[in-house]
Write an enzyme that holds these catalytic residues in place. Structure first.
Site, PDB file in Angstrom:
ATOM      1  N   THR A 167      34.704  62.499  65.772  1.00 46.72           N
ATOM      2  CA  THR A 167      35.253  61.221  66.261  1.00 46.72           C
ATOM      3  C   THR A 167      36.372  61.617  67.205  1.00 46.72           C
ATOM      4  O   THR A 167      36.958  62.676  67.039  1.00 46.72           O
ATOM      5  CB  THR A 167      35.885  60.383  65.108  1.00 46.72           C
ATOM      6  OG1 THR A 167      34.877  60.009  64.192  1.00 46.72           O
ATOM      7  CG2 THR A 167      36.634  59.165  65.597  1.00 46.72           C
ATOM      8  N   ARG A 195      24.693  52.753  58.886  1.00 45.57           N
ATOM      9  CA  ARG A 195      25.987  53.106  58.267  1.00 45.57           C
ATOM     10  C   ARG A 195      27.103  52.917  59.296  1.00 45.57           C
ATOM     11  O   ARG A 195      26.997  53.364  60.434  1.00 45.57           O
ATOM     12  CB  ARG A 195      25.950  54.549  57.781  1.00 45.57           C
ATOM     13  CG  ARG A 195      27.264  55.069  57.176  1.00 45.57           C
ATOM     14  CD  ARG A 195      28.131  55.776  58.186  1.00 45.57           C
ATOM     15  NE  ARG A 195      29.339  56.346  57.593  1.00 45.57           N
ATOM     16  CZ  ARG A 195      30.303  56.919  58.303  1.00 45.57           C
ATOM     17  NH1 ARG A 195      30.212  57.007  59.609  1.00 45.57           N
ATOM     18  NH2 ARG A 195      31.373  57.404  57.704  1.00 45.57           N
ATOM     19  N   THR A 218      40.205  60.605  61.875  1.00 42.86           N
ATOM     20  CA  THR A 218      38.916  61.282  62.009  1.00 42.86           C
ATOM     21  C   THR A 218      38.566  61.832  60.623  1.00 42.86           C
ATOM     22  O   THR A 218      39.421  61.892  59.747  1.00 42.86           O
ATOM     23  CB  THR A 218      38.965  62.425  63.041  1.00 42.86           C
ATOM     24  OG1 THR A 218      40.059  63.297  62.711  1.00 42.86           O
ATOM     25  CG2 THR A 218      39.172  61.896  64.450  1.00 42.86           C
ATOM     26  N   GLY A 221      35.171  58.740  57.053  1.00 44.54           N
ATOM     27  CA  GLY A 221      35.624  57.386  57.344  1.00 44.54           C
ATOM     28  C   GLY A 221      35.662  56.462  56.142  1.00 44.54           C
ATOM     29  O   GLY A 221      36.469  55.531  56.089  1.00 44.54           O
TER      30      GLY A 221
END
Ligand code: GLY
Length: 307
Positions: A167, A195, A218, A221
Site C-alpha cells: 500500500t 475483500r 500499511t 488492514g
C-alpha cells in the site's frame, strides 16, 4: 494567512513520487493536489506490486484496487474499493468526493463512475504479476482454469494469502497550513474477491484533520479497521501527544490484537512526523520544499510483548 513549510510524508515505496508532490507545494499548490499527484505516480508504476497497475491480484487473478483521499480542512472525503480496470483509483476517489453526493463507492458502481467521468482505463494485471499469481496457484495445487471452476474459494484463499499487503501512503502539509492525505493499494495479494482493506476506509487506514495532523497505515488492514487506527492517531495528536508517541501507540494497539505486519506514518499540524512498525527494516520517506531529494528514515520498531 498562516504560512507553513510544505512537507510530504510517505511510506517507503512513495519515495519516487515526492519530488513531484513537492513541486506542486512549493508553487503554492494544495496538499490535496499534491497527495493525489503522488498517488498517481505510484499507481502507474508497474514495479510496485502492491499498488495500482502491477498490483497483485485476488485469488481469481483480478486486480481489485482500493483508494481514499481526505481533505483535512473541510473533512470532505472520497473512496473507492474493489475497482477494476482503471489506472488511477485515487482520482476516481477524488471524483467521488467532489462530483457525487457520496463518500464511498465500490465494485461495479465504482467502475461505472470511472467510466462516466472518462477515467483512464488499463489492464492492471501485468505479465509479471500474472506469472506470480499462476505460481501461487500452482503452489496450492490450482491453475487459472481450476480456480475459475471452483464453487468454494475459501479453502484455497486460506492457503494463497500470506503476509503480502503493501500500500502507499501520502500525507501533505501545504504552505497555507492545510493538510490532506491519500492512500492507494491493490490490497492483500491473492485475497478473496471483494475483500476490502483499511486503505479506503476513512478513519481506519487514512485520516487527517488540518487542526491536528494526519495518519495513514500499511500492512494488515484488518487491524486498522478493528482499531480505527488513523482516526485514533489523529485524536491522539489532538491531545498534544507528539507524532513518535502517536505512532508507537498505534503499533502497540495493533500488536495487542494479532501478530501481523503493521505500519503507520504520522504528520502533525506543525509538520513534525514519525513512523512506526512491528517488523524490522521498514522505512518511511519525507521531503520538504527546502530539500532536493527525499530523506529515507527508519521507522520506530515496536515489538509485540511476550504473553
Ligand atoms: N493495508 C492494505 C490492506 O490491508 O489492504
Amino acid at each position: 494567512m498562516a504560512r507553513s513549510v510544505p512537507v510530504i510524508v510517505a511510506s517507503g515505496n512513495g519515495a519516487s513520487a515526492l519530488p513531484s508532490g513537492l513541486r506542486i507545494l512549493v508553487r503554492g499548490g494544495s496538499a490535496l493536489d499534491a497527495v493525489e499527484a503522488c498517488a498517481k505516480i505510484i499507481e502507474a508504476d508497474p514495479t510496485d506490486t502492491s499498488v495500482g497497475r502491477g498490483g497483485k491480484p485476488n485469488v481469481l487473478g483480478e486486480v481489485e484496487l482500493d483508494a481514499s483521499i481526505v481533505d483535512g480542512t473541510t473533512h470532505r472525503t472520497g473512496a473507492v474499493a474493489a475497482l477494476r480496470g482503471y489506472l488511477y483509483p485515487i482520482s476516481v476517489a477524488r471524483a467521488v468526493m467532489e462530483r457525487t453526493p457520496h463518500v464511498f463507492i465500490v465494485g461495479e458502481g465504482a467502475a461505472r463512475l470511472a467510466r462516466e467521468i472518462g477515467a483512464e482505463r488499463t489492464q492492471n494485471l501485468t505479465p509479471s504479476t500474472r506469472k506470480l499469481w499462476v505460481e501461487r496457484l500452482r503452489s496450492v495445487g490450482e491453475t487459472p482454469a481450476s480456480i475459475r471452476r471452483r464453487a468454494k474459494l475459501l479453502p484455497v484463499v486460506r492457503k494463497t494469502v500470506r503476509e503480502e499487503r503493501g500500500t502507499v501512503n501520502f500525507l501533505a502539509l501545504d504552505a497555507r497550513g492545510d493538510i490532506a492525505s491519500a492512500v492507494t493499494t491493490s490490497g492483500w495479494a491473492y485475497k478473496y474477491p471483494g475483500r476490502v482493506g483499511d486503505s479506503p476506509i476513512v478513519g481506519a487506514g487514512n485520516y487527517c484533520d488540518t487542526r491536528y495532523g494526519a495518519a495513514a497505515c500499511t500492512g494488515y488492514g484488518e487491524l486498522a479497521i478493528r482499531n480505527v487506527t488513523a482516526k485514533t492517531a489523529v485524536d491522539r495528536l489532538a491531545t498534544g501527544m507528539p507524532p513518535d508517541m502517536v505512532a508507537r501507540a498505534a503499533i502497540a494497539d495493533a500488536n495487542a490484537l494479532e501478530d501481523a505486519a503493521f505500519n503507520i506514518v504520522v504528520l502533525s499540524a506543525k509538520g513534525a512526523h514519525a513512523a512506526a512498525t512491528n517488523r524490522k527494516g521498514r522505512r518511511y520517506v519525507w521531503m520538504t520544499g527546502a530539500m532536493r531529494e527525499p530523506t529515507i528514515a527508519p521507522r520506530i520498531l515496536v515489538g509485540r510483548a511476550r504473553r
